[in-house]
Scaffold this motif. Sequence first.
Motif, mmCIF file in Angstrom:
data_model
loop_
_atom_site.group_PDB
_atom_site.id
_atom_site.type_symbol
_atom_site.label_atom_id
_atom_site.label_comp_id
_atom_site.label_asym_id
_atom_site.label_seq_id
_atom_site.Cartn_x
_atom_site.Cartn_y
_atom_site.Cartn_z
ATOM 1 N N TRP A 167 0.822 -1.203 0.000
ATOM 2 C CA TRP A 167 0.000 0.000 0.000
ATOM 3 C C TRP A 167 0.865 1.266 0.000
ATOM 4 N N ASP A 217 -2.483 5.287 5.977
ATOM 5 C CA ASP A 217 -3.726 4.565 5.736
ATOM 6 C C ASP A 217 -4.914 5.185 6.461
ATOM 7 N N ASN A 219 -7.930 5.606 6.071
ATOM 8 C CA ASN A 219 -9.151 5.279 5.343
ATOM 9 C C ASN A 219 -10.355 5.340 6.281
ATOM 10 N N ASP A 241 0.282 -0.096 8.164
ATOM 11 C CA ASP A 241 0.776 0.304 6.836
ATOM 12 C C ASP A 241 1.754 1.472 6.923
ATOM 13 N N ILE A 253 -3.847 10.064 0.689
ATOM 14 C CA ILE A 253 -4.621 8.893 1.101
ATOM 15 C C ILE A 253 -5.859 9.329 1.873
ATOM 16 N N ARG A 297 -3.890 6.450 -5.597
ATOM 17 C CA ARG A 297 -4.393 5.649 -4.475
ATOM 18 C C ARG A 297 -5.680 4.930 -4.866
#
Length: 352
Positions: A167, A217, A219, A241, A253, A297
């Motif tokens: 990633w 990361d 997310n 990550d 990201i 990404r």
Amino acid sequence: MNAAISDAFGETLADDAPDVSIAEALALLRRHYGLTGSARTLPGERDHNFHVQAEGEGEFVLKISHPAEEADFTNFQNKALDHILTVDPALPVPSVRKSLEGEAQFMVGIGGSAPRIVRLVTYLPGQLLSRSPTSSAQDRNLGIFLARLGRALRGFFHPAAGSDLLWDIRKVAKTRPMLAHIADAGHRAMVERVIDAYEEHAAPVIPGLRAQIVHNDMNSYNVVMDASRPEMVNGILDFGDMIHSPLICDLAIGAVYRWPAEGHPLAPAARFVAGYQSVQPLEIEELGILFHLIRARLALIANIANWQAERFPAKRDYVLRLITEVWASLERLDGLSSADARHYFLDHSKPE
């Protein structure tokens, strides 16, 4: 599996990890931490994680690594969490709970499997960002939080920070073999255009940008919001990550998951960047490639998710959980020129 994919990304994503039962997890807790209580499984890409409610001790996450995970990499995560809590104690991140033997991590075989790394960290309460209603204030607050996290990590280093990680936006071209797993020809062509644009416009700029260890990361399943005030950030999860990378990659990201809304497709991302810049101003060169990094990404998610869905059918729903939003974002951003996107970020991401 395609040998190029296997060689590029190592064993933690090439093979599934043996299952761990709730009974086995609770036995580990009793033996190594002296804790009793209940546990439920949490979803994960590589590891087995359990949400633990310990009697009289609060809530934790028991993390049992993939057998191929290296001890240096989990030690990297432990040390990073310790560093963050030293530099910015008010920043809500998990803290490491040591075992009865005083260890931040240890190796143990479970159910006849190869030895695996076990760790225990505190559980951060709240509502996942993925389930929280969005708002302009939330966009800005998330950017502020990520900038604070970057600042807290600024003086930290660890030998495992240079790992070859799947990633890593900078490795997006390595995922070209995964394009074969995208069934729709139009989607395949769109992802290929994104990778081509990244290689032409962003890759040459990347080596000259400031870099440090970053979370890598942010997310919508790794951020916890206040359930009663969903614009407020309660914390960030999963440091698995982390990598030494340009700051702007970390920002890109987080910006991806500010999904395009009505109006300009970059409006939520620009508010996120404005929040970030109120703490950590960006350089012109960084803003100049942000659009390409966001799209890269998205391409990475599309390639990896479709590859994993085919390789691990049991995890199909989990790895494809965001694919509808990913395709919608790629399609909306495909209509923007890089020059228009650059100007939009320059004009609309200034801190208030």
